[in-house]
Scaffold this active site. Structure first.
Site, short mmCIF file in Angstrom:
data_model
loop_
_atom_site.label_atom_id
_atom_site.label_comp_id
_atom_site.label_asym_id
_atom_site.label_seq_id
_atom_site.Cartn_x
_atom_site.Cartn_y
_atom_site.Cartn_z
N HIS A 1 0.82 -1.21 0.00
CA HIS A 1 0.00 0.00 0.00
C HIS A 1 0.86 1.26 0.00
CE1 HIS A 1 1.03 0.86 4.18
NE2 HIS A 1 0.90 -0.44 4.40
N GLU B 1 -2.16 -7.23 7.40
CA GLU B 1 -0.85 -7.04 8.01
C GLU B 1 -0.69 -7.94 9.23
OE1 GLU B 1 2.07 -6.67 7.84
OE2 GLU B 1 2.60 -4.55 7.84
#
Length: 338
Positions: free
Chosen positions: A113, A217
């Site tokens: 990202h 994550e």
């Protein structure tokens, strides 16, 4: 703070039950076979030990694709008119055609990202203060970093990658992703949308990403790693598909607790098994995070290669279905952290 054994058991019970409840459960029986992953080296600069990850730019190196010949060049491109990516795609096609039963090759485009407000906050406060205090808060007086959004810089980073994809499609005839997956965290949902919107994609493989819980994550007490609700994701990104079994609220995040690296790698193996068992396509996009992509690379047998925000790494993967139960992997016990 103590990372309790009870959380360890709860985490894996939740994960195991979630996977079992999904329609996309891997078709192979883990008691009778398992998937062995390996990275096929020699195709990308990121595979080479001589490549310095800290200074490498995929934007200046054709995604890192090595300028080389392939065994298929003689028949496919005898006049040398095709691009490196066109010849590479033919080579991958040949690898799959020649592969024995139970073996397949896929190219994973794994993108981190763009910069999120949590990244900016860590830079502002410093890593020690961030890890020990600020990361446990939802934000400060001026910005919120729980399930962090992209900063303006993060948006720009994703736009740069979008422009690079457009150039590669136009000039290099790069094979575009045939399926798209993304972490459920907002910074990845937004990055994927910016990266692939408006590109000249195949009508058979348009940008309709699937949100997968286990591409998130590394799970920690940091509030930036606590995802939004299923209803929020559906409202904010209505064109996205959400995998079966995805819970309304985040059942994996818990304040002051974290999974270990060993357990994260087990989680990454589970989600890769899922994709390779159920997705028949060859070119796959995964939008995820620095820590999770590092875990995926470990599971794939790739060298350590840290990505900056917004960066992308392609990995050619060989997946072999092996008869018999998978070798035992012990989970790592939790320790006490202060």
């Amino acid at each position: 703070m103590e990372l309790r054994e009870s959380f360890h058991r709860k985490f894996w019970k939740r994960t195991r039950n979630k996977i079992r409840g999904q329609d996309s459960t891997p078709k192979h029986d883990p008691q009778s076979s398992y998937i062995r992953f390996s990275t096929v080296t020699g195709y990308f600069l990121q595979d080479e030990t001589s490549t310095n990850a800290s200074t490498f730019s995929f934007l200046n190196t054709n995604f890192g694709l090595i300028n080389r010949t392939y065994a298929t060049d003689t028949s496919y491109d005898p006049r040398g008119k095709k691009t490196q990516w066109q010849r590479f795609a033919t080579q991958v096609f040949r690898l799959n055609c020649d592969a024995p039963l139970g073996t397949q090759y896929k190219l994973l485009y794994m993108g981190r990202h763009g910069e999120g407000y949590h990244n900016a906050a860590e830079s502002f406060y410093g890593t020690p203060a961030w890890n020990c205090y600020y990361s446990l808060l939802d934000g400060n007086d001026t910005v919120n970093w729980a399930d962090a959004r992209l900063t303006p810089e993060g948006v720009t980073q994703a736009q740069i990658v979008n422009a690079f994809w457009a150039s590669e499609i136009r000039n290099q005839k790069i094979p575009t992703p045939q399926n798209y997956y993304t972490s459920p965290l907002t910074r990845c949902l937004a990055t994927a949308n910016i990266t692939f919107s408006g590109l000249d994609l195949s009508s058979r493989h348009s940008f309709v990403p699937t949100v997968k819980e286990l591409f998130r994550e590394g799970i920690s007490g940091h509030t930036c790693d606590r995802r939004g609700s299923k209803s929020y994701i559906q409202s904010a990104f209505p064109s996205y598909q959400i995998e079966s079994g995805f819970t309304e609220t985040d059942q994996l995040w818990e304040a002051y607790h974290a999974e270990t690296q060993v357990d994260q790698d087990i989680r990454s193996k589970i989600v890769l098994d899922d994709v390779f068992s159920n997705d028949r396509e060859t070119y796959i996009s995964i939008t995820s995070h620095s820590g999770e992509i590092a875990s995926l690379l470990r599971v794939l047998g790739h060298r350590t290669f840290r990505l900056s925000t917004g960066a992308v790494i392609p990995v050619l993967v060989k997946a072999e279905t092996i008869g018999g139960p998978m070798p035992t992997t012990a989970t790592e016990p939790y320790a006490t952290a202060t």
